[in-house]
Design an enzyme around this catalytic site. Structure first.
Site, PDB file in Angstrom:
ATOM      1  N   HIS A   1       1.163  12.693 -28.740  1.00  0.00           N
ATOM      2  CA  HIS A   1       0.729  11.335 -28.413  1.00  0.00           C
ATOM      3  C   HIS A   1       0.065  10.654 -29.612  1.00  0.00           C
ATOM      4  O   HIS A   1       0.233   9.445 -29.819  1.00  0.00           O
ATOM      5  CB  HIS A   1      -0.223  11.341 -27.212  1.00  0.00           C
TER       6      HIS A   1
ATOM      7  N   ARG B   1       0.820  -1.234   0.000  1.00  0.00           N
ATOM      8  CA  ARG B   1       0.000   0.000   0.000  1.00  0.00           C
ATOM      9  C   ARG B   1       0.845   1.271   0.000  1.00  0.00           C
ATOM     10  O   ARG B   1       0.425   2.323   0.461  1.00  0.00           O
ATOM     11  CB  ARG B   1      -0.964   0.023   1.192  1.00  0.00           C
TER      12      ARG B   1
ATOM     13  N   ARG C   1      -1.645  22.274 -14.114  1.00  0.00           N
ATOM     14  CA  ARG C   1      -0.666  21.237 -14.508  1.00  0.00           C
ATOM     15  C   ARG C   1      -0.858  20.793 -15.959  1.00  0.00           C
ATOM     16  O   ARG C   1       0.083  20.351 -16.611  1.00  0.00           O
ATOM     17  CB  ARG C   1      -0.737  20.029 -13.550  1.00  0.00           C
TER      18      ARG C   1
ATOM     19  N   LYS D   1       8.579  23.035 -13.268  1.00  0.00           N
ATOM     20  CA  LYS D   1       7.672  21.906 -13.029  1.00  0.00           C
ATOM     21  C   LYS D   1       7.313  21.810 -11.552  1.00  0.00           C
ATOM     22  O   LYS D   1       6.159  21.560 -11.203  1.00  0.00           O
ATOM     23  CB  LYS D   1       8.284  20.597 -13.531  1.00  0.00           C
TER      24      LYS D   1
ATOM     25  N   HIS E   1       9.528   9.711 -27.927  1.00  0.00           N
ATOM     26  CA  HIS E   1       8.540  10.598 -27.287  1.00  0.00           C
ATOM     27  C   HIS E   1       8.914  12.076 -27.489  1.00  0.00           C
ATOM     28  O   HIS E   1       8.091  12.889 -27.919  1.00  0.00           O
ATOM     29  CB  HIS E   1       8.430  10.265 -25.794  1.00  0.00           C
TER      30      HIS E   1
ATOM     31  N   ASN F   1       1.207  19.682 -20.685  1.00  0.00           N
ATOM     32  CA  ASN F   1       0.867  18.847 -21.837  1.00  0.00           C
ATOM     33  C   ASN F   1       0.973  19.616 -23.158  1.00  0.00           C
ATOM     34  O   ASN F   1       0.517  19.126 -24.196  1.00  0.00           O
ATOM     35  CB  ASN F   1      -0.556  18.284 -21.684  1.00  0.00           C
TER      36      ASN F   1
ATOM     37  N   HIS G   1       1.465  17.818 -26.407  1.00  0.00           N
ATOM     38  CA  HIS G   1       1.282  16.382 -26.168  1.00  0.00           C
ATOM     39  C   HIS G   1       0.039  15.792 -26.843  1.00  0.00           C
ATOM     40  O   HIS G   1      -0.010  14.587 -27.064  1.00  0.00           O
ATOM     41  CB  HIS G   1       1.263  16.083 -24.662  1.00  0.00           C
TER      42      HIS G   1
ATOM     43  N   GLU H   1      11.480  18.678 -24.261  1.00  0.00           N
ATOM     44  CA  GLU H   1      10.748  18.978 -23.020  1.00  0.00           C
ATOM     45  C   GLU H   1      11.366  20.193 -22.305  1.00  0.00           C
ATOM     46  O   GLU H   1      10.673  20.922 -21.606  1.00  0.00           O
ATOM     47  CB  GLU H   1      10.739  17.763 -22.082  1.00  0.00           C
TER      48      GLU H   1
ATOM     49  N   LYS I   1       3.783  11.343 -11.354  1.00  0.00           N
ATOM     50  CA  LYS I   1       2.938  10.534 -12.248  1.00  0.00           C
ATOM     51  C   LYS I   1       3.647   9.210 -12.475  1.00  0.00           C
ATOM     52  O   LYS I   1       4.792   9.181 -12.934  1.00  0.00           O
ATOM     53  CB  LYS I   1       2.727  11.241 -13.585  1.00  0.00           C
TER      54      LYS I   1
ATOM     55  N   GLU J   1      -3.472  17.658 -11.400  1.00  0.00           N
ATOM     56  CA  GLU J   1      -3.864  18.143 -12.727  1.00  0.00           C
ATOM     57  C   GLU J   1      -5.338  18.495 -12.833  1.00  0.00           C
ATOM     58  O   GLU J   1      -6.041  18.064 -13.749  1.00  0.00           O
ATOM     59  CB  GLU J   1      -3.460  17.115 -13.807  1.00  0.00           C
TER      60      GLU J   1
HETATM   61  N1  GLY Z   1       4.531  15.164 -17.981  1.00  0.00           N
HETATM   62  C1  GLY Z   1       3.458  15.961 -17.594  1.00  0.00           C
HETATM   63  C2  GLY Z   1       3.203  15.991 -16.123  1.00  0.00           C
HETATM   64  O1  GLY Z   1       3.996  15.466 -15.367  1.00  0.00           O
HETATM   65  O2  GLY Z   1       2.212  16.514 -15.700  1.00  0.00           O
END
Ligand code: GLY
Length: 381
Positions: free
Chosen positions: A264, A134, A253, A239, A278, A257, A260, A198, A156, A249
């Protein structure tokens, strides 16, 4: 404030950036040569904790013996799990293998998972740490530029499903990020360039002065030293600030993107393969996001051209004709966008720009104009 164009940026050694998330807050430590301090820093953070190092075969060959050595010399007992390199490992089977290895190592909740590698390793190891017992703490030691400026920061974590990329996962913040910028010396140039997309993204999102600094200093960033540390640190500061305000997000946040939604779709169209890394997909996505913004009358085409010119100068793709092999038509790419996580109630969500450093989230973009931009981009050779 970001260093002015052309000026040498002097950063502290090492750079320490705090991700302010209350009891889940943590430090990002950035600098050349930090790898050798990893054992001592981990031992200081969690005295007496054991560690499981999670890494892939490529990174294991390059850096694992040294990490084992620095952990041992700091008195950190460590076991390891190594899986095949590549996006193909970000699946249920490898997740199971990693979780079982953590359990076999008799790891307790106070111990640590150490993710040594790029985005695939960090996402998979972080998710394994999130769901085993957990939740176990984990340390990110990112070894790619992309991971140092993006995926290792912000919590993430996850794996891919046959329905799409990163669709199974959780938010699980690391307890420490150690970004040794000298590790990037062993990165293949194509991988470094891909990660650079990035870095440029942070300038485009909200820091026009940083973008201008990159235009003037990108060669030094590629060469290493102070400029590289400054670029990684500036990206992580941006960031960390965004994640600190919007961890899950629900708003801001989503700006991360930028590029993206297009990116994507292009990755999906190329099978998430070496045809298009990527970061390369993001370079195309950034170019297309500015083109879409220009077509919507939000920014002028000089800004669109400036973005494309800089990405092209560093050797990143900015035209769809640079993607090897066939691509779907505009309708096919739009259909791939519709499968993305960034779709809300069927509407396409885009990060758009009113200029370099002036982005915002637009939740309702008319598919017709996106299709027009894609049609034009597919014709442009
Ligand atoms: N890569 C986008 C984020 O971490 O929100």
């Amino acid at each position: 404030m970001t260093a002015a164009k052309g000026r040498v940026a002097v950063e502290a050694r090492p750079v320490m950036i705090r991700v302010e998330l209350g009891e889940r807050g943590y430090d990002i430590i950035i600098g050349a040569g930090l790898f050798d301090e990893a054992g001592h820093r981990i031992a200081k953070l969690r005295p007496g904790a054991a560690a499981v190092i999670v890494t892939d075969e490529t990174v294991a060959r390059l850096h694992l013996p040294r990490l084992e050595q620095v952990l041992a010399s700091a008195g950190v007992h460590a076991s390891k799990v190594i899986f095949p390199t590549g996006e193909g490992s970000k699946n249920y089977a490898t997740l199971e293998q990693v979780i079982e290895a953590i359990l076999a190592a008799k790891i307790e909740r106070g111990d640590l998972v150490v993710a040594l590698g790029g985005g695939v390793v960090g996402d998979l190891a972080g998710f394994a740490a999130a769901v085993t017992l957990r939740g176990i703490g984990f340390v990110q030691i990112p070894t790619t530029l992309l991971a140092q400026v993006d995926s290792a920061v912000g919590g993430k974590t996850g794996i891919n499903s046959r329905h799409g990329k990163n669709l199974v996962g959780s938010f699980h913040q690391p307890v420490l990020v150690i970004a040794d910028t000298a590790l990037l010396d062993t990165l293949p140039p194509r991988q470094f360039r891909a990660g650079y997309a990035e870095v440029a993204k942070y300038g485009l999102i909200a820091d026009a002065a940083f973008f201008a600094w990159l235009e003037a200093n990108w060669r030094d960033v590629f060469a290493g030293g102070e400029a590289r540390t400054h670029a990684v640190a500036t990206s992580c500061r941006a960031k960390a600030a965004i994640v600190g305000r919007d961890e899950r997000e629900s708003g801001e946040r989503a700006l991360l993107n930028l590029g993206h939604t297009f990116g994507h779709a292009l990755e999906a169209a190329t099978g998430f393969s070496d045809r298009l890394l990527h970061g390369e997909a993001i370079a195309l996505g950034l170019t297309l996001a500015f083109r879409l913004s220009a077509r919507l009358g939000l920014t002028d085409s000089a800004e669109e051209k400036r973005v494309a010119a800089h990405l092209a100068a560093v050797g990143l793709p900015t035209r769809l004709s640079q993607v090897p092999g066939p691509l779907p038509d505009a309708a096919g790419l739009l259909a791939l966008m519709a499968q993305d996580k960034k779709v809300r109630r069927g509407a396409l969500v885009f990060v758009l720009a009113r200029g370099i450093g002036k982005t915002f989230v637009e939740p309702r973009v008319e598919p017709g104009v996106v299709r027009q931009v894609l049609d034009e981009a597919l014709r442009d050779t």
